[in-house]
Structures are given as C-alpha cells and as structure tokens.
Scaffold this motif. Structure first.
Motif, short mmCIF file in Angstrom:
data_model
loop_
_atom_site.label_atom_id
_atom_site.label_comp_id
_atom_site.label_asym_id
_atom_site.label_seq_id
_atom_site.Cartn_x
_atom_site.Cartn_y
_atom_site.Cartn_z
N VAL A 68 7.34 -7.39 -1.64
CA VAL A 68 9.08 -6.92 -1.71
C VAL A 68 9.32 -5.56 -1.92
O VAL A 68 8.53 -5.22 -2.76
N MET A 69 9.89 -5.31 -1.39
CA MET A 69 9.88 -3.34 -0.99
C MET A 69 10.51 -3.73 -2.69
O MET A 69 10.10 -2.52 -3.39
N GLU A 70 11.49 -3.78 -3.25
CA GLU A 70 12.32 -3.69 -4.76
C GLU A 70 10.95 -3.49 -5.69
O GLU A 70 11.35 -3.03 -6.31
N ALA A 71 10.14 -4.71 -6.42
CA ALA A 71 9.40 -5.32 -6.65
C ALA A 71 7.89 -3.20 -6.62
O ALA A 71 7.69 -3.40 -7.77
N ARG A 72 7.62 -3.84 -4.96
CA ARG A 72 6.81 -1.89 -5.23
C ARG A 72 7.05 -1.25 -5.64
O ARG A 72 6.89 -0.48 -6.56
N ARG A 73 8.69 -0.58 -5.18
CA ARG A 73 9.74 0.51 -5.93
C ARG A 73 9.15 0.35 -7.64
O ARG A 73 9.40 1.60 -8.12
N ALA A 74 9.80 -0.56 -8.05
CA ALA A 74 9.73 -1.01 -9.67
C ALA A 74 8.56 -0.40 -10.45
O ALA A 74 8.48 0.21 -11.36
N VAL A 75 7.29 -0.93 -9.42
CA VAL A 75 5.71 -0.25 -10.18
C VAL A 75 6.29 1.25 -9.91
O VAL A 75 4.88 1.42 -10.52
N ALA A 76 5.89 1.66 -8.79
CA ALA A 76 5.66 2.88 -8.43
C ALA A 76 6.53 4.02 -9.38
O ALA A 76 5.79 5.24 -9.94
N ASP A 77 7.40 3.66 -9.81
CA ASP A 77 8.25 3.69 -11.02
C ASP A 77 7.30 3.91 -12.39
O ASP A 77 7.94 4.81 -12.98
N ASP A 78 7.02 2.58 -12.37
CA ASP A 78 6.82 2.49 -13.40
C ASP A 78 4.77 3.75 -13.61
O ASP A 78 5.13 3.71 -14.76
N TYR A 79 4.85 3.74 -12.64
CA TYR A 79 3.34 4.78 -12.14
C TYR A 79 4.59 6.43 -12.87
O TYR A 79 3.57 7.03 -13.90
N ALA A 80 5.62 6.63 -11.87
CA ALA A 80 5.77 7.91 -12.63
C ALA A 80 6.81 7.35 -13.60
O ALA A 80 6.34 9.20 -14.39
N ARG A 81 6.66 6.99 -15.03
CA ARG A 81 6.92 7.11 -16.11
C ARG A 81 5.70 7.33 -16.92
O ARG A 81 5.42 8.22 -17.52
N ARG A 82 4.85 7.20 -16.25
CA ARG A 82 2.95 7.36 -17.36
C ARG A 82 2.93 9.32 -16.06
O ARG A 82 1.55 9.70 -16.22
N GLY A 83 4.08 9.81 -15.43
CA GLY A 83 3.63 11.10 -14.90
C GLY A 83 2.55 10.86 -13.89
O GLY A 83 1.94 11.66 -12.65
N LEU A 84 3.07 9.56 -12.99
CA LEU A 84 1.68 9.77 -11.30
C LEU A 84 2.49 9.31 -10.46
O LEU A 84 3.20 8.35 -10.50
N THR A 85 1.95 9.71 -9.13
CA THR A 85 3.62 10.05 -7.99
C THR A 85 2.63 9.28 -6.93
O THR A 85 1.51 9.19 -7.16
N VAL A 86 2.76 7.61 -6.75
CA VAL A 86 2.52 6.58 -5.99
C VAL A 86 3.45 6.15 -5.10
O VAL A 86 4.34 6.02 -6.08
N GLY A 87 3.88 6.29 -3.79
CA GLY A 87 4.44 5.99 -2.88
C GLY A 87 4.45 4.26 -2.76
O GLY A 87 3.20 3.54 -2.83
N PRO A 88 5.67 3.83 -3.27
CA PRO A 88 6.17 2.59 -2.68
C PRO A 88 4.71 1.31 -1.67
O PRO A 88 4.50 0.10 -2.08
N GLU A 89 4.37 2.26 -0.72
CA GLU A 89 4.52 2.13 0.48
C GLU A 89 2.62 1.87 -0.54
O GLU A 89 1.61 0.76 0.73
N HIS A 90 1.90 2.07 -1.47
CA HIS A 90 0.62 1.87 -2.10
C HIS A 90 0.49 1.30 -2.81
O HIS A 90 -0.43 1.66 -3.65
N ILE A 91 1.76 0.52 -2.90
CA ILE A 91 1.18 -0.96 -4.45
C ILE A 91 1.76 -2.26 -3.30
O ILE A 91 2.11 -1.91 -2.37
#
Ligand SMILES: Cc1ncc(COP(=O)(O)O)c(C=O)c1O
Length: 395
Positions: A68-91
């Motif tokens: 589900v997109m909300e989970a993929r977005r949360a994972v993308a946000d978790d990468y952002a916490r570590r300074g990495l930009t990745v779109g949820p569509e790539h999770i």
C-alpha cells in the motif's frame, strides 16, 4: 524419493548444536554471547506497540504487488531520515530481507548465474543462493586496523555469469561500512558489466563509533549503476517477528523501470506481505524509534566495554568495528575454532560463535553479539577473557 539439490542433503546438526542441546537438557546455565534476537534481550517494548496491527482497514483485502502506498511512503520517509531521497514509487515491500534477496535473485539471475558476496559475512547467503539456484562466489574483506574491500578479489571473482555484486553495510560480523571511495570502484565495475549492486543496509542505523557512517557510500544516490537497498523492521526498530522488509530501487532510469516491471510481476505472483503489517508500518516506524535508541545505547556500551577489556589482554585483539550488532575477537590459534568454542562453553560457561560460521579466510576468531543485556555481557566477556588468558599461559 528424489529431492532437489537446492536443499543440501546433509542436514545433520553440527557439534556445537549437539553440545548446546546436551547442556540445556542438563539444565546448566551459561552466558549466551550469541543472542541476536532483540525480543529476547531485555529491551523495554511498549506493551501497546503492536496495536496498529489491529487497524480495522485490515479487514478488507485490496492486494497491491509492491504494497500500500502509505507504507511505501513511510519507508521513503525513513530513508529521508537518513538523508537519502527515494520516491515511494521506488519502494517495494517484502516480508523480510531473506524474502527480498530471493525476489531479487529470481528477477536478476538465471539458474547457475553468480552472485558475489563479501567474506567474512552473513552465513545465510550460501543457503539463500542455493535455494534460488544461484552460485555464491566470495570476494574478500581485509583487516589492517580497519576493514576494507579487496577490490582485486572482486575483479578476480567476476565472470560472464556474474549478475549481482552484493555488499553489506555495515557488515555482519565485521561492522565495516562500505566507504564512498570503495563504492565508486565497485559501481564502476558493475556499470561496465551490467551487474546489479545489492546493498544490505539492515544495520545502517547502528553506529558503534560516532560519525562512522559519514564516510560510507550512498548506494541509492547513484545514477551510474542499478542498485537495490535492503532494509526492514527486524533491525531498524527491533521487530523481527512482525515481518516487514523493503527494497529501495535506484540507478539509471531505464534499468530502474525495467527492474520494477519484473519485480511487480514476481510480487504479484506471490502477494506475500500481509495487509495488517502494511497498514501498521507508518506507526511502527515512528514509534519503533524508542527501540532503536535503546538498541543503539546497548550495542555502543557493550562494544566499548569489550574493546576496553580486550586492550588489557596482550594475546587477544578486539577488531575495530564501525557499526552493527556484532564484534570480533581475534585469538591465538592454539586449537581449532570449533574446539575452542566447545571448551569455552564447557569450561567457562559462555557461548560464542566461531569465525568459520562467517567464512573468515583463516582462524582464529570469536564473534559475539552486542545485543546481550549489559550485565550479562560483562559477565560473559569476563568468563571468556579469563579462559583465554589462562589457556594462553598454559600453552
Ligand atoms: C546482514 C543481515 N541481513 C539480513 C538479516 C535478516 O534480516 P530479516 O530478519 O529482515 O530477514 C540479518 C540478520 O541477522 C543480517 O545479519
């Protein structure tokens, strides 16, 4: 009856497993310095942490291959916490990192193709490869006060059948991050041969030395090579039983699109990740931060204690580690590692892992988990060094 050779024919337990079974049957206690299950290591898990798994929306099944997109977005946000930009569509959501490895091996490799893995490293690679009919080929990590990748050994290991170069950063059990200059060289090798780079980053949150991750390479930021970054709740918030992992996909646009299309087909065939865990993911990632802090404090304190104790014993060396949940003690090769580990259990009441479990190039090494509660860890380390000192004197 004939069975597949994907499962080895000899499944007999090793001598250490037998010794442990006997020991448990006798009811004789010992300090387990191999405990790597965070749920058994005395951390303070909030009693209501898993309440989000009961979300009512989990009563409806609306399958989606990548989750589900909300989970993929949360994972993308978790990468952002570590300074990495990745779109949820790539999770891509998975059940675990083992599940992620299996998916990637099946999408990237034909049977008999080769996956290069670091040595020493995580013992499961051999089994994971075999189950998916790929051949695991080691390349070497070397220790000279710090671990580094022997890039010449990577080049020697390459063949026409190499499809994947795998790195673990920080690595289990060496605790070494892949440095950005090493990543540059590996990426150049992969790009030239159209080999994909998989980075197991499940321990990425756990620095043992402050700032150690700063010099590490940023796999998902690369545009020259197809990359897959692996993570999961198992390590990042200490919830291995909840079963949620993920793959972040990066690299040249066309290669990313082509691999996502194939991954989508494979994920759609299995639809393995449960709906409740996907719906709970955003809250688990957020609230799990308290577990991450506890684990971080524990592994750092234990590593510092081990290093300080080891420094006082001339015959042993605690190898420098930068991150992760493990530490290595190099010890004199007075007897085979397996013998040493059995003797430590029988005579010093402490359980450690022999280096050969992790495929060290030579003996003798002991591997300990830094996850053990601090008081037990100190007790176990004291037993271990006392035994090593006295056996050194007798030799
Ligand atoms: C390097 C490495 N990757 C992955 C895992 C397992 O993660 P998961 O529980 O998500 O399969 C481990 C577990 O120890 C590990 O050491």
């Amino acid at each position: 009856m004939k069975f597949s050779s994907r499962v080895q024919a000899d499944l007999a337990p090793n001598r250490l497993t037998h010794a442990l079974e006997r020991r448990r049957a006798e009811g004789r206690p010992y300090v387990d310095l191999t405990e790597s299950n965070p749920t058994r290591a005395g951390f303070d898990y909030p009693a209501d942490l898993l309440v989000p798994l009961g979300n009512r929306r989990g009563l409806t099944y609306s399958p989606q291959p990548f989750g589900v997109m909300e989970a993929r977005r949360a994972v993308a946000d978790d990468y952002a916490r570590r300074g990495l930009t990745v779109g949820p569509e790539h999770i891509v959501l998975t059940v675990s990192s083992s599940d992620a490895y299996s998916l990637l091996f099946r999408v990237l490799c034909d049977p008999g193709d080769q996956v290069l893995v670091p040595r020493p490293s995580y013992p499961l690679f051999e089994h994971l490869g075999r189950l998916d009919a790929v051949t695991i080929i080691p390349y070497d990590l070397e220790y000279h006060s710090a671990w580094s990748i022997d890039v010449a050994s990577v080049e020697r290991a390459l063949s026409d059948r190499t499809r994947v170069l795998l790195v673990v950063t920080p690595n289990n059990p060496t605790g070494s991050y892949v440095k950005s200059h090493e990543l540059d060289r590996l990426a150049a090798i992969c790009a030239a041969r159209e080999v994909a780079l998989i980075a197991d980053e499940v321990f990425a949150d756990y620095e043992l030395v402050p700032g150690a991750s700063r010099s590490s390479g940023r796999v998902l930021a690369r545009r020259d090579v197809l990359t897959f970054s692996l993570g999961g709740l198992s390590k990042s918030v200490g919830l291995p039983q909840v079963k949620l992992g993920w793959i972040g996909v990066g690299g040249p646009t066309t290669a990313v699109e082509r691999s996502l299309a194939r991954l989508e087909f494979a994920c759609d065939t299995y639809l393995s990740v449960s709906t409740p865990v996907q719906l709970a993911a955003p809250e688990l990632l957020e609230r799990g931060a308290s577990l991450r802090r506890q684990i971080q404090a524990r592994v750092t304190a234990n590593y510092n204690h081990l290093a300080a104790r080891g420094a006082a014993i001339p015959t042993c060396e605690v190898l420098n580690a930068e991150g992760g949940w493990y530490a290595i003690v190099r010890v004199p090769s007075l007897c085979p590692e397996e013998e040493l580990v059995l003797n430590l259990l029988a005579d010093a009441d402490v359980l450690t892992h022999p280096g050969y479990f992790f495929d060290f190039a030579h003996e003798s090494h002991l591997v300990v988990s830094l996850l053990v509660s601090e008081a037990r860890f100190r007790e176990g380390v004291s037993h271990m060094f006392r035994y090593l000192e006295s056996s050194g004197r007798q030799a």
